[in-house]
Each structure stands twice: as C-alpha cells, then as structure tokens.
Design an enzyme around this catalytic site. Sequence first.
Site, PDB file in Angstrom:
ATOM      1  N   ASP A  19      -3.373   2.016   1.636  1.00 34.66           N
ATOM      2  CA  ASP A  19      -2.662   2.497   2.832  1.00 34.66           C
ATOM      3  C   ASP A  19      -3.556   3.346   3.736  1.00 34.66           C
ATOM      4  OD1 ASP A  19      -0.374   1.455   1.471  1.00 34.66           O
ATOM      5  OD2 ASP A  19      -0.049   3.381   0.478  1.00 34.66           O
ATOM      6  N   GLU A 229       7.233  -2.636   6.658  1.00 39.54           N
ATOM      7  CA  GLU A 229       6.694  -1.291   6.429  1.00 39.54           C
ATOM      8  C   GLU A 229       5.320  -1.199   7.105  1.00 39.54           C
ATOM      9  OE1 GLU A 229       6.458  -0.867   2.142  1.00 39.54           O
ATOM     10  OE2 GLU A 229       4.867  -2.361   1.971  1.00 39.54           O
TER      11      GLU A 229
END
Length: 325
Positions: A19, A229
């Site tokens: 991420d 997301e």
Amino acid sequence: MAGASSHLKPLVSHIYTADPSAHVFNGRIYVYPSHDRETDIEDNDNGDQYDMNDYHVLSLPHIGGEVTDHGVALKQEDIPWVSKQLWAPDAATKNGKYYLYFPARDADGIFRIGVAVSDVPEGPFTPDPEPISGSYTIDPASFVDDDGQAYLYFGGLWGGQLQCWQTGVFDDKWSGPQEPKGTGPALLPRVAKLSEDMRSFDGEVHELSIVDEEGNLIIADDHDRRFFEAAWTHKYNGKYYFSYSTGDTHYLCYAIGDNPLGPFTYAGRILEPVEGWTTHHSIVEVEGKWYLFHHDTSLSGKNHLRCVKVRELVYDDAGKLRLAD
Ligand code: FUB
C-alpha cells in the site's frame, strides 16, 4: 500465477511492505507503506490476515537510489483508540508539519481514520488521542491542491466496511465480504476537505461520483470498473486523476475530472492484476517523470506478505495514462 510485475525488484526486501503512498518532500522521495507481518491468521475475504501493528517510513534520493528504512514511525500501542489492523496509510505536509493518516479498527471493531503529527517527514509521528471525527472505513489518501486546500479521500469495501455506511450510520448486518448487487449505482468512495490544521474534516463527507462516458454512475455489478479500495488523487495538466483498485477483479483503474470533489469520468486501467489478491498504489511526479508505486506478493507468495515496487508511467497527448514500455 506470475503477475504483471513479478519480474521487478522490490524496493526493500528486509521487511514486507504494501500500500505504498509516495511523495516528494524537500527533494527526497518518501514512501509511506503498510508494514506487513507474519501471522497465523488464515486468509479470508474479510482481510483478517492483514494484521499489521506499526508503520515504517522509507525514503530514497531518486528513483533507483539507495532506500533508507527510517524504522518504526508509529506503533499501535501508542495509539489509544486502536484495537487492531493498521492498514494503508498516507502522509501530507502543510505549514512545516507532516501528517500521517492511517486507518485502524477502534475498540468496537469499526474502522476509523487517525492522524499523527511530526516535524519531519520520516517521523516518528505523535498520534492524536481520538480518530478524526466523522471518519470511517479505510485507505485514506491525501491531496493538497495548488491553492493549498487539502482533501482526504477514503473508502474500501468488504473488510474495509464501506458497505456498512450506506445509511450514514454503521450497520453491522453488512459486515464482512459483501456489497450491493445489481444494476443500481456502485458504492462510491468518500472525500472530505481537511481543516487548516490538517487534523479534522472541514465540513461534510462527500460521495465521489465515478461515471462512464455517457455520464452514468458505474453500476454495482460492474466489478471491472467499480471502486473497491485504494483511493489516490493526483493532478496533471490542470486535470484531477482519481485512481483506485477494483478489488475482486484486481485492476488499478483511473478516472479524470475537473474538480477534486468530482465527478470523475472512468478513463481506463493503469495496471493489470499482479501476483496476490490485493493491488494498491500511489502516483507521484519525480523530476519531471511520473511513477506508479504499487505492491505484489512476489517476495513471499502469500497474500498478506507483500512487497512494494515502482514503475514509470507516461501520458499520451490526450492525457491518458499507461505504464512506460
Ligand atoms: O493492507 C491492508 C489492505 O489491503 C489495504 O487497506 C487495502 O487497500 C489492501 O491493499
């Protein structure tokens, strides 16, 4: 299965990272990743196996340069409101301070977004004692516009709980790996303006519209294009680019708009599925070139032990984005 980037070298291999939110601060590249760790928790579609409990900040002088791991920048035991799961973070700077935004579950198991502050980009960061009031779900991504106004984008389906907030109040019956189905609009990512001190929302949380070329909202069943997301916003040639993961179809897609609050028109894919279930990224300009920071699982072969990679991006004359050859 080998993914679209399995041949590339991870940015670091002494820890697992995922991420990645990359920024250039003071002429140096700083990367704010999740810090994946080994656990005995079995893989499931709620993401319980992503059980991280601290953050490290990485930095490098230029793309391809030596990477410094600045060590633990923030840890769970120092954040009073967090019960578990420090997921995908991001950082921003304003007025000489650095702000780390991070999602985690509170004492009731509900994801909220916290903020922590430092005088330097590498931290350590001191967390505010409570999450940002009015915050919910996961994957905060900051964007500071040319006029100095800062925004926080967020949201994530299934384990990220966005589907639990359809009425504006947390509804536990939607917890777990589920989402609305059908030809109605897909759930939308969220955005809020940040206040001048960067530690609270300034005004309401907005839904961010993602529409097709005819101006219709992307529908719930369109899993190749609907938001799942990993929100990210950047600006190029006066246009705003909102990019995101499609989750269960494993694409990184993007949409283009004229306003940071939307609407955004779907414009295509940035990255095909990589090795591992999740895909998550950031896009940053470094010395006049554009780069995609993202992760895959090529270092471990396990969904919850990921590694960050970087690839160059290019724009065509119409502003369409693609990986460089
Ligand atoms: O790292 C935990 C979660 O996995 C992130 O919050 C999602 O974006 C996915 O990458």
